[in-house]
Design a protein around this motif. Sequence first.
Motif, PDB file in Angstrom:
ATOM      1  N   ASP A  24      35.293  34.551  39.153  1.00  0.00           N
ATOM      2  CA  ASP A  24      34.858  34.757  40.358  1.00  0.00           C
ATOM      3  C   ASP A  24      33.754  33.668  41.036  1.00  0.00           C
ATOM      4  O   ASP A  24      33.229  33.060  39.904  1.00  0.00           O
ATOM      5  CB  ASP A  24      33.617  36.134  40.079  1.00  0.00           C
ATOM      6  CG  ASP A  24      34.627  37.327  40.541  1.00  0.00           C
ATOM      7  OD1 ASP A  24      36.077  37.197  40.775  1.00  0.00           O
ATOM      8  OD2 ASP A  24      34.027  38.378  40.662  1.00  0.00           O
ATOM      9  N   LEU A  25      33.459  33.633  42.071  1.00  0.00           N
ATOM     10  CA  LEU A  25      32.282  33.052  42.776  1.00  0.00           C
ATOM     11  C   LEU A  25      32.526  31.490  42.244  1.00  0.00           C
ATOM     12  O   LEU A  25      31.305  31.033  41.675  1.00  0.00           O
ATOM     13  CB  LEU A  25      30.961  33.688  42.301  1.00  0.00           C
ATOM     14  CG  LEU A  25      31.078  35.211  42.659  1.00  0.00           C
ATOM     15  CD1 LEU A  25      29.485  35.841  42.169  1.00  0.00           C
ATOM     16  CD2 LEU A  25      30.902  35.472  44.235  1.00  0.00           C
ATOM     17  N   VAL A  26      33.538  30.853  42.306  1.00  0.00           N
ATOM     18  CA  VAL A  26      33.532  29.501  42.015  1.00  0.00           C
ATOM     19  C   VAL A  26      33.818  28.829  43.372  1.00  0.00           C
ATOM     20  O   VAL A  26      34.590  29.378  44.210  1.00  0.00           O
ATOM     21  CB  VAL A  26      34.487  28.952  41.008  1.00  0.00           C
ATOM     22  CG1 VAL A  26      33.958  29.369  39.474  1.00  0.00           C
ATOM     23  CG2 VAL A  26      35.911  29.580  41.273  1.00  0.00           C
ATOM     24  N   ARG A  27      33.325  27.715  43.289  1.00  0.00           N
ATOM     25  CA  ARG A  27      33.650  26.788  44.683  1.00  0.00           C
ATOM     26  C   ARG A  27      33.940  25.512  44.004  1.00  0.00           C
ATOM     27  O   ARG A  27      33.413  24.759  43.416  1.00  0.00           O
ATOM     28  CB  ARG A  27      32.266  26.704  45.325  1.00  0.00           C
ATOM     29  CG  ARG A  27      31.827  27.891  45.927  1.00  0.00           C
ATOM     30  CD  ARG A  27      30.822  27.598  46.901  1.00  0.00           C
ATOM     31  NE  ARG A  27      29.536  27.173  46.545  1.00  0.00           N
ATOM     32  CZ  ARG A  27      28.454  27.013  47.186  1.00  0.00           C
ATOM     33  NH1 ARG A  27      28.419  27.232  48.581  1.00  0.00           N
ATOM     34  NH2 ARG A  27      27.281  26.717  46.582  1.00  0.00           N
ATOM     35  N   LEU A  28      35.115  24.874  44.622  1.00  0.00           N
ATOM     36  CA  LEU A  28      35.905  23.727  43.947  1.00  0.00           C
ATOM     37  C   LEU A  28      36.434  22.867  45.124  1.00  0.00           C
ATOM     38  O   LEU A  28      37.012  23.419  46.030  1.00  0.00           O
ATOM     39  CB  LEU A  28      36.740  24.092  42.930  1.00  0.00           C
ATOM     40  CG  LEU A  28      36.616  24.756  41.657  1.00  0.00           C
ATOM     41  CD1 LEU A  28      37.705  25.108  40.967  1.00  0.00           C
ATOM     42  CD2 LEU A  28      35.639  23.886  40.767  1.00  0.00           C
ATOM     43  N   ALA A  29      36.142  21.380  45.028  1.00  0.00           N
ATOM     44  CA  ALA A  29      36.643  20.848  45.892  1.00  0.00           C
ATOM     45  C   ALA A  29      38.227  20.384  45.245  1.00  0.00           C
ATOM     46  O   ALA A  29      38.455  20.618  44.024  1.00  0.00           O
ATOM     47  CB  ALA A  29      36.144  19.301  46.106  1.00  0.00           C
ATOM     48  N   VAL A  30      38.987  20.343  46.399  1.00  0.00           N
ATOM     49  CA  VAL A  30      40.330  20.093  45.835  1.00  0.00           C
ATOM     50  C   VAL A  30      40.591  18.974  44.833  1.00  0.00           C
ATOM     51  O   VAL A  30      41.470  19.375  43.795  1.00  0.00           O
ATOM     52  CB  VAL A  30      41.384  19.853  46.952  1.00  0.00           C
ATOM     53  CG1 VAL A  30      41.294  18.459  47.701  1.00  0.00           C
ATOM     54  CG2 VAL A  30      42.872  20.260  46.767  1.00  0.00           C
TER      55      VAL A  30
END
Length: 665
Positions: free
Chosen positions: A306-312
């Motif tokens: 959950d709640l992860v942010r990742l650049a492509v």
Amino acid sequence: MTENASISPVPATHDGDIEQLFGVNGALSQAVAGFRPRQSQTEMAKAIANAIAQQKTLIAEAGTGTGKTFAYLVPALLWGGKVIVSTGTKNLQDQLYLRDIPTVRKALHAPVSVSLLKGRANYVCHFHLERTLQNGRLTAREDVGYLREISRFVKTTMTGDKAELSKVPESATVWNLVTSTRDTCLGAECQYYQDCFVMKARREAQQADVVVVNHHLFFADVALKDTGVAELLPSANTIIFDEAHQLPETATLFFGETVSTSQVLELCRDVLAEGLAHARDGAEWPKVVAPVERAARDLRLAFPQDLVRLAVNQIAPSSPFFPALEKLKDELEGMVAVLEKQAERAETIEQCRTRAVDIVAKLEKWNAAGEDGSSAAGQDRVFWIEAFTSSLQLHQTPLSIAPIFSKQREGAPRAWIFTSATLAVKNDFNHYASQMGLWNEPAQAWPSPFDYGQQGLLYVPDNLPEPNSYDYTDAVIDAALPMIEASGGRAFLLCTTLRAVNRAAERLREEFEKRKLPFPLMVQGEAGRTELLDRFRAAGNAVLIGSQSFWEGVDVRGEALSLVIIDKLPFSPPDDPVLAARIEALEKKGLNGFVHHQLPAAIINLKQGAGRLIRDESDRGVLMICDPRLISKPYGRRIWQSLPPFKRTRDAEVAKAFFSPREAE
Ligand SMILES: Nc1ncnc2c1ncn2[C@@H]1O[C@H](COP(=O)(O)OP(=O)(O)OP(=O)(O)O)[C@@H](O)[C@H]1O
Ligand code: SF4
Ligand SMILES: [Mg+2]
């Protein structure tokens, strides 16, 4: 409609008029109780009047409480032609429309018409209300009662603005079913078009001399896409952004693009409902939507956490994300094919088709970004994902809004005023101007009318551990408790993370009980923001714990707030993919990302926080910043020098003494 040409092309100076209007016996002092000439305010009004007369741009900073509102309203109402005023929130919009503009209009005897325009979602939609009344899928029990209130409300309201119906809380889920959205509005095809509140508000805005909007609406509709609002901008002579420090963030949000799995699931629900209602024999609707729904869920599951942010470019090429994305796009295309065949059966089916096509187009850009492996298909956008418990959002964010926004300012000359209490770092507007693409535009700052040296104290406690240490929040609480006791509550504790909010709340609750301290404790999330603040003001000795966003636009005048405690310097979280990409871009240009981006952003943030403390000539208070980096790091100096010129101390006793009854003077 006002034309640009109606404004005199000959630059005239209004200095004399402004002196008089803001002077001792001027129009304002006769109309506003307690009005006293303030030099900063008068000078700022002159500068704005001149920018308006010359149809130029002006960046104008003046401290919190200076009276910026009158400083721009007076010249705008007198000489602004067609004016758009945009501010930070709906509450501030209401305040301008209901209080400040009528005051100034009356004082000046200015015969201007004024209209208030909010985003679509604020207005009740007759069509959706009717549908919900007939076959509503209500999820919450209290919604039944709310729905009854709303259908009563539409019979008497002139505006349909949900803010007028206080009996139904703003956060009630039923609003989503009965307000307007761009995706589902039938526009001119709608049987309620003539009585539509959205259309009515827009017609009025077209005709009014002064239109009050908010930044979200400005960027979502005025500057961008929605018809009916888009025409406003070309007809305006003067555009004023109050709380303009928020623009980079808001613009970034709207110049970007987001598509989410929950949007897909919503579409599927609507396709099923509309298909069954209008084209039951046209397709096997459950079978049409099922594979799309499955593909959307699978896409979410590509990220187990959950709640992860990742650049492509942080997503492994072998990740199930990429095939799942492809699959979702394929399934959606299959659904589009079915919808195309049935679109003639009902307007609502055609609408579903448009929505599906739109989503497919957005996903296609993502495929391209994934294939070339870089963080952007072009170099100017960041592609990144954000995983929530039950949905996945795919974002595309411009690296810089400057080129986009400066393009929008091209065209017919008009005055653009950007004002706020926090645009500069030590009188340097570079950070703001370069973010907004306002290179080489005139910028000016006026000093605050308050005596910060007397009214405020900056206290940085001694002996705090490094901010990344495990028990940091506990150390903050230990240092804060004696201060909270000395101030008798009346404190905000602002934390940079939600984890810290929770830990601080837990600790303070324990300690208040143990020490038998009577201070009511309020924690962000327990109730809505407005309600928490109302309770805080009413209590008079409360302690409020919130995250960093809480302090902006918060106005607690006088004694109820006398101590603002900040746990850490508000640097943006380092895992933010957009921030990371922006820093990378600066460093490619040979600039230091920290010095040129993170530091000024944190300083502007801190200045906003400090602005909550001293709200008028008689307010007093302590700003306690717990972060040891303020002293130990070379950049710390730059930070405190940018704050209002409070007196400073590192001594807990001196800080506590600030709250003891003042000796007779
Ligand atoms: N010259 C004046 N004399 C006395 N009161 C004033 C004067 N000008 C404005 N005010 C009052 O001061 C208060 C603050 O004004 P205003 O809201 O315009 O401040 P501001 O500069 O916009 O501050 P902030 O940055 O916090 O929004 C208002 O209640 C306003 O009516
Ligand atoms: S025109 Fe759009 S917003 Fe207005 S009532 Fe019809 S559907 Fe609702
Ligand atoms: Mg203001």
